[in-house]
Write an enzyme that holds these catalytic residues in place. Structure first.
Site, PDB file in Angstrom:
ATOM      1  N   LYS A 179       9.105  16.908   5.458  1.00 32.73           N
ATOM      2  CA  LYS A 179       9.399  15.485   5.251  1.00 32.73           C
ATOM      3  C   LYS A 179      10.712  15.339   4.462  1.00 32.73           C
ATOM      4  O   LYS A 179      11.532  14.472   4.768  1.00 32.73           O
ATOM      5  CB  LYS A 179       8.226  14.802   4.531  1.00 32.73           C
ATOM      6  N   ASP A 223       3.054   5.621   4.142  1.00 32.33           N
ATOM      7  CA  ASP A 223       2.014   6.230   4.984  1.00 32.33           C
ATOM      8  C   ASP A 223       1.137   5.155   5.628  1.00 32.33           C
ATOM      9  O   ASP A 223       0.376   5.450   6.544  1.00 32.33           O
ATOM     10  CB  ASP A 223       1.130   7.162   4.133  1.00 32.33           C
ATOM     11  N   GLN A 251       0.535  13.313  -0.791  1.00 38.85           N
ATOM     12  CA  GLN A 251       0.079  14.189   0.297  1.00 38.85           C
ATOM     13  C   GLN A 251      -1.413  14.487   0.128  1.00 38.85           C
ATOM     14  O   GLN A 251      -1.850  14.917  -0.937  1.00 38.85           O
ATOM     15  CB  GLN A 251       0.894  15.491   0.282  1.00 38.85           C
TER      16      GLN A 251
END
Ligand code: NAP
Length: 284
Positions: free
Chosen positions: A56, A123, A100
């Site tokens: 990422k 997200d 995460q």
């Protein structure tokens, strides 16, 4: 004679999205904006999470965006993690926040995700983002379902009035896809582990999306000839990575199909950087 489906190349579509985002970041900065900044958080040591987050960061850099990482020890308390998430939310220099998953068992992941500032929820998994999406006025859209729609659009798939069947009803994939496909005027059916006749329901689909986590669950008998089949599944087996769709069998019936790997997988990061740019624009 058997048909052979067109293969939808997720790597190519992902590269196209990333190039588009890079060009838009360049315009944004030329117009006086600061390069968008993504903040990532990992709690504990999970090799897979380290790889995902490193990828990422690389994608951010390639798109002209910046990223900062917070690696916290396994024993970090929920209170400390919530404090960091609040601090990143208040930090004017941060546009996107990504915690995460998974987090260690002593931390309530839902509570942490819910604490992310919705304006920075790249997200798209917070209850506010999910509620906006379900209500038909999306804020941040979760990356994997957004990537599925991008692939369908790239393929030129007509969604208006189409029978779309989703197998799987997770918060991460199945549920957001219901809203995204409804917003595109598809007729949407969702299957799950209690669905009585999965084959019969799937065979109605002009567009079939599998997000199950069961290797090769979907076979040729599930497919209406010519259907577009999107395989979200990523399953590690003795034969390597396989999807939820039996690629070889289904290819003989479907009109188009995504491979695993190289289909939906590469789209997730592309949509993450697209969301990060959107967050920066919204905040500017
Ligand atoms: P999940 O939370 O485990 O949900 C799986 C869904 O499949 C559930 O709704 C479950 O039904 C349903 N299901 C399970 N067995 C079934 C069966 N035999 N028949 C019909 N439905 C069944 O999984 P997820 O997070 O959505 O992930 C699904 C797959 O996508 C996994 O392989 C995952 O690794 C992959 N994935 C890939 C990406 C990516 O490409 N970047 C991102 C996310 C996920 P119930 O609700 O009734 O239990």
């Amino acid at each position: 004679m058997k048909m052979s489906a067109g293969v939808i190349d997720g790597r190519k579509v992902s590269a196209g999205v990333r190039a588009r985002v890079a060009a838009e970041v360049s315009d944004f900065v030329a117009g006086g904006g600061k390069p968008p900044v993504l903040a990532t958080v990992i709690v504990g040591e999970d090799p897979a999470s380290e790889v995902y987050v490193a990828n990422k960061h690389r994608a951010c850099e390639e798109a002209g965006m910046e990223s900062v990482h917070h690696g916290l020890p396994h024993e970090t308390t929920q209170a400390d993690l919530l404090e960091l998430v609040a601090r990143l939310g208040a930090d004017d220099g941060v546009d996107g926040i990504l915690v995460q998953l998974p987090v260690p068992d002593h931390i309530d992941a839902d509570a942490v995700v819910a604490a992310i500032d919705p304006a920075k929820d790249v997200d798209g998994l917070s209850p506010v983002s999910a509620g906006l999406l379900a209500g038909g006025s999306p804020g941040m859209v979760p990356c994997t379902p957004a990537g599925v729609i991008e692939l369908l659009d790239h393929q030129g798939t007509e969604l208006e009035g189409a029978e779309a069947v989703i197998v799987g009803r997770s918060k991460l994939v199945g549920r957001p896809l219901v809203s995204l496909l409804l917003d595109r005027n598809a007729t949407v059916t969702v299957c799950h582990s209690r669905t009585r006749d999965l084959k019969a329901v799937c065979r109605r689909a002009d567009v079939l999306i599998a997000a199950v986590g069961v290797p090769r669950l979907i076979g040729a008998a599930h497919i209406k000839p010519g259907a577009v089949v999107i395989d979200v599944g990523i399953n590690r087996t003795d034969d390597g990575l396989v999807g939820d769709v039996d690629f070889d069998a289904v290819s003989r019936v479907a009109g188009a199909i995504t491979p695993v790997p190289g289909g939906v997988g590469p789209m997730t990061i592309a949509m993450l950087i697209s969301n990060t740019l959107q967050a920066a624009r919204n905040r500017a």
